[in-house]
Design a protein around this motif. Structure first.
Motif, PDB file in Angstrom:
ATOM      1  N   ARG A   5       0.620  -1.097 -10.323  1.00  0.00           N
ATOM      2  CA  ARG A   5       0.432  -0.815  -8.895  1.00  0.00           C
ATOM      3  C   ARG A   5       1.662  -1.273  -8.112  1.00  0.00           C
ATOM      4  O   ARG A   5       2.304  -2.265  -8.456  1.00  0.00           O
ATOM      5  N   PRO A   6       1.984  -0.571  -7.038  1.00  0.00           N
ATOM      6  CA  PRO A   6       3.128  -0.990  -6.214  1.00  0.00           C
ATOM      7  C   PRO A   6       2.793  -2.231  -5.400  1.00  0.00           C
ATOM      8  O   PRO A   6       1.628  -2.673  -5.349  1.00  0.00           O
ATOM      9  N   ALA A  38       1.741   4.517   2.687  1.00  0.00           N
ATOM     10  CA  ALA A  38       1.170   4.039   3.956  1.00  0.00           C
ATOM     11  C   ALA A  38       0.345   5.139   4.615  1.00  0.00           C
ATOM     12  O   ALA A  38      -0.735   4.873   5.167  1.00  0.00           O
ATOM     13  N   ALA A  39       0.834   6.373   4.573  1.00  0.00           N
ATOM     14  CA  ALA A  39       0.073   7.482   5.142  1.00  0.00           C
ATOM     15  C   ALA A  39      -1.227   7.688   4.369  1.00  0.00           C
ATOM     16  O   ALA A  39      -2.283   7.974   4.953  1.00  0.00           O
ATOM     17  N   ALA A  40      -1.161   7.543   3.045  1.00  0.00           N
ATOM     18  CA  ALA A  40      -2.371   7.666   2.234  1.00  0.00           C
ATOM     19  C   ALA A  40      -3.369   6.565   2.576  1.00  0.00           C
ATOM     20  O   ALA A  40      -4.585   6.805   2.663  1.00  0.00           O
ATOM     21  N   THR A  64      -1.695  13.029  -0.450  1.00  0.00           N
ATOM     22  CA  THR A  64      -0.503  12.328   0.032  1.00  0.00           C
ATOM     23  C   THR A  64       0.033  11.394  -1.042  1.00  0.00           C
ATOM     24  O   THR A  64       1.231  11.381  -1.341  1.00  0.00           O
ATOM     25  N   SER A  65      -0.840  10.621  -1.646  1.00  0.00           N
ATOM     26  CA  SER A  65      -0.408   9.685  -2.681  1.00  0.00           C
ATOM     27  C   SER A  65       0.142  10.421  -3.893  1.00  0.00           C
ATOM     28  O   SER A  65       1.049   9.933  -4.571  1.00  0.00           O
ATOM     29  N   ASP A  66      -0.369  11.626  -4.169  1.00  0.00           N
ATOM     30  CA  ASP A  66       0.114  12.430  -5.292  1.00  0.00           C
ATOM     31  C   ASP A  66       1.589  12.796  -5.167  1.00  0.00           C
ATOM     32  O   ASP A  66       2.211  13.185  -6.156  1.00  0.00           O
ATOM     33  N   ARG A  67       2.146  12.670  -3.980  1.00  0.00           N
ATOM     34  CA  ARG A  67       3.536  13.096  -3.756  1.00  0.00           C
ATOM     35  C   ARG A  67       4.561  12.022  -4.117  1.00  0.00           C
ATOM     36  O   ARG A  67       5.747  12.314  -4.172  1.00  0.00           O
ATOM     37  N   LEU A 110       3.529   4.465  -7.776  1.00  0.00           N
ATOM     38  CA  LEU A 110       2.293   5.209  -8.020  1.00  0.00           C
ATOM     39  C   LEU A 110       1.091   4.298  -7.831  1.00  0.00           C
ATOM     40  O   LEU A 110       0.954   3.298  -8.528  1.00  0.00           O
ATOM     41  N   ASP A 111       0.221   4.679  -6.906  1.00  0.00           N
ATOM     42  CA  ASP A 111      -1.004   3.914  -6.675  1.00  0.00           C
ATOM     43  C   ASP A 111      -2.184   4.772  -7.099  1.00  0.00           C
ATOM     44  O   ASP A 111      -2.631   5.662  -6.371  1.00  0.00           O
TER      45      ASP A 111
END
Length: 651
Positions: free
Chosen positions: A392-393, A443-445, A460-463, A468-469
């Motif tokens: 995790r980040p 952060a947007a995710a 959003t996180s997929d991008r 990678l979270d």
């Protein structure tokens, strides 16, 4: 007998579909005095604009002087009269809302109008300012403008002209321009006619028919009544031969034997290239039917130019037949843009390995191993590594998330989501993501998670590329409901979560364009049938979007399909999307057991093929999250064998 989840012949809906909000779709025009809120006025304005009712749109926009989203009020007011509005008025709008998604949308609309009117001076000025540049018609107009100025655009045009369903007026006009100035030959035109036949775009064929020397009525008869054309034979002219070839392809869709008989009878009247094109039409149809003879038909096409979809079908049929040399040759014959797709990198690596070219194969697998998703997971396993979760980040700070909460575009998106206008909301949200780095995307995710817009959190996180979270990418909401429903029938919860992620992205009131509803996207007839089968006597159709009811019905249906298909998650996933009969039909054409990845790759419906890959890839990651240990996608895919094989006979 199971009810078919999807309407036969309709486009198969997955998470990539536009999710229609029942509340918004149910709105009907009402008298001005009946509006309960400015939001109701805005919805009526949107409807008026879409109906090109300029007077009604102007009247409603006038009532929204202080509305929260003025750029859309002004857009919906201007859009119905775009063709008559002054250039200055359009420029004023673009200046006023410069940098917003809706301004780029208006520029898209304006450019289409400029192209239709052949206003190349303004078009050439505005086209480089169109940010998304995702409109095939505009790309055709842009090439047409260049061609009219004497530039050679033939190669660019051939690369672009592969999706006839998106041609509109612009692309046939481009083809005509290139024929007129000598950049396209008659072979280019007939190639487009054959492509239109392959992809069911008869309107495109009709538009470009005058560019051939064929009789338009006869050519269109090849689309609509091909048997009559075949009965007359190939004829003696190039145009007659090409019309005959189109009719062969159309006939092969429904009667492959009749097409082969006609081709065999008429083959001596065709030259070598024409015969190869004729066999390509037959092979194309045979591949959709998954006929074992398809690889033989493809071999008869020699090395003629194929459409992108024909290249894919040729490779898939070689793969399904276990013809690894033919598969390698098919992939190597693809244009570079196709060869670079993860699917063909992976399968080329597999073909190399069969041929003993281990180092070359491993280089290809390594190139995929850093990707998340189906082929990245398979590549890892080819390299002897299990599927594991990335670290995790670093946790996000409150300040990083606060920046997103203050983003005007994301706030506009949330306003649209509140009104169940998902199309506009997704457009606004995605527009803001274009220039974000990994930390900003995370952060947007997280902001989307806080606002309970889980589909935007996932997408959003997929991008992100490096950070990678997977708790964002693979959320597990409604855990208590899911646990109870899956434990009751001993169903794999990771698989169910993987399916929901693909079906609805956790949008509770998601509704597809074919009428499927809720987290698990149940069709009304299916929901009613399952409710009756499990004894849910008090079920009413209005309950289908309730989380508990939707999950109960969806998991029970999935379990029934799984049991009916001998416990194969690959087959059952395909059945959930396309109906139980189709996977059985696809299995019936197998001559031997194949690994699940081969079965998935050769599914003839593109929507179902991608659906199966995505669901089982998702499920593999969910299992890693739930079980806290490495996983195998290959094991989950299993082996698919023709009916009647015993377990001891499987590889």
């Amino acid at each position: 007998m199971f009810p078919t989840k999807w309407i036969a012949g309709a486009a198969l809906a997955t998470a990539s579909i536009a999710l229609v909000a029942p509340q918004a779709q149910a709105k009907k025009p009402v008298a001005a005095s009946a509006f309960a809120s400015d939001d109701d006025v805005f919805l009526a304005l949107r409807d008026a604009s879409r109906s090109n009712d300029a007077a009604r749109a102007a009247e409603l926009a006038g009532r929204l002087g202080n509305y929260a989203i003025p750029s859309y009020v002004d857009y919906f007011r201007l859009r119905p009269r775009l063709a008559t509005a002054s250039e200055q008025e359009i420029r004023d709008y673009l200046t006023r809302y410069d940098g917003q998604a809706i301004a780029d949308r208006l520029r898209n609309d304006w450019l289409l109008d400029l192209g239709r009117n052949r206003n190349w001076t303004l078009f050439d000025e505005q086209y480089p300012l169109f940010v998304l540049n995702d409109d095939t018609q505009l790309k055709c107009y842009a090439l047409m403008s260049k061609a009219l100025k004497g530039q050679d655009v033939a190669a660019e045009a051939r690369a672009l002209l592969t999706t006839p369903q998106q041609y509109g007026e612009a692309c046939p006009a481009l083809i005509a321009t290139l024929v007129e100035n000598g950049q396209f030959t008659v072979e280019d035109v007939w190639s487009q006619v054959r492509l239109a036949s392959e992809l069911d775009a008869a309107a495109v064929a009709r538009r470009i028919a005058p560019l051939t020397d064929a009789n338009e009525t006869t050519l269109m008869q090849a689309f609509d009544r091909p048997a009559a054309v075949l009965a007359r034979g190939p004829g003696k002219t190039r145009a007659a031969h090409e019309t005959f070839i189109v009719a062969l392809g159309r006939t092969a869709r429904n009667d492959i034997d009749a097409a082969i008989k006609a081709l065999t009878a008429g083959a001596d009247n065709l030259n070598g290239k024409e015969r190869a094109n004729a066999w390509a039409q037959v092979a194309y149809a045979a591949s959709f039917k998954l006929l074992p003879e398809a690889p033989v038909f493809w071999r008869r096409t020699e090395d003629i130019a194929l459409s992108p979809e024909a290249h894919r079908r040729k490779a898939r049929m070689a793969l399904r037949a276990g013809e690894w040399k033919q598969l390698r040759e098919a992939i190597e014959a693809m244009p570079a843009s196709l060869r670079s797709e993860p699917a063909w990198i992976y399968w080329l690596g597999r073909a190399f390995r069969v041929e003993g070219r281990k180092d070359e194969a491993n280089r290809l697998f390594e190139s995929l191993s850093g990707q998340t998703g189906f082929y990245g997971q398979l590549a890892l396993e080819e390299l002897g590594r299990p599927v594991t979760l990335p670290p995790r980040p670093q946790p996000l700070s409150a300040e990083e998330v606060a920046v997103m909460a203050n983003n005007a575009g994301l706030r506009r998106a949330l306003k649209f989501f509140d009104m169940n206008l998902r199309f506009e909301g997704v457009r606004e949200w995605n527009w803001e993501l274009r220039r974000m780095n990994d930390r900003e995307l995370l952060a947007a995710a997280e902001f989307a998670r806080q606002k309970n817009v889980l589909d935007r959190m996932v997408n959003t996180s997929d991008r992100t590329k490096a950070e990678l979270d997977f708790t964002q990418r693979f959320p597990m909401p409604f855990r208590d409901v899911m646990s109870a429903a899956t434990e009751r029938i001993q169903l794999d919860m990771a698989w169910v979560y993987g399916l929901i992620r693909q079906e609805s992205r956790f949008v509770q009131n998601a509704r597809s364009h074919v009428g499927a509803s809720g987290l698990m996207q149940l069709m009304p007839a299916t929901a009613k049938w399952v409710a009756r089968k499990i004894g849910l006597s008090d079920f009413s159709p209005q309950q289908v979007n309730e989380i508990g009811t939707n999950v109960t019905l969806g998991t029970n249906y999935l379990n029934m399909v799984l049991n009916d298909l001998e416990g194969s998650q690959a087959m059952a996933t395909a059945a959930y999307n396309a109906g139980p009969g189709r996977p059985r039909a696809w299995r019936s054409t197998l001559s031997r057991p194949v690994e699940g990845a081969v079965f998935a790759e050769s599914i003839p419906f593109s929507e179902t093929r991608d659906y199966v890959k995505n669901v089982l890839s998702n499920a593999t990651y969910y299992a890693a999250l739930l079980e806290g240990k490495p996983q195998s996608l290959k094991a989950r895919l299993g082996t698919i064998a023709p009916q009647g094989y015993s377990p001891s006979e499987l590889p």
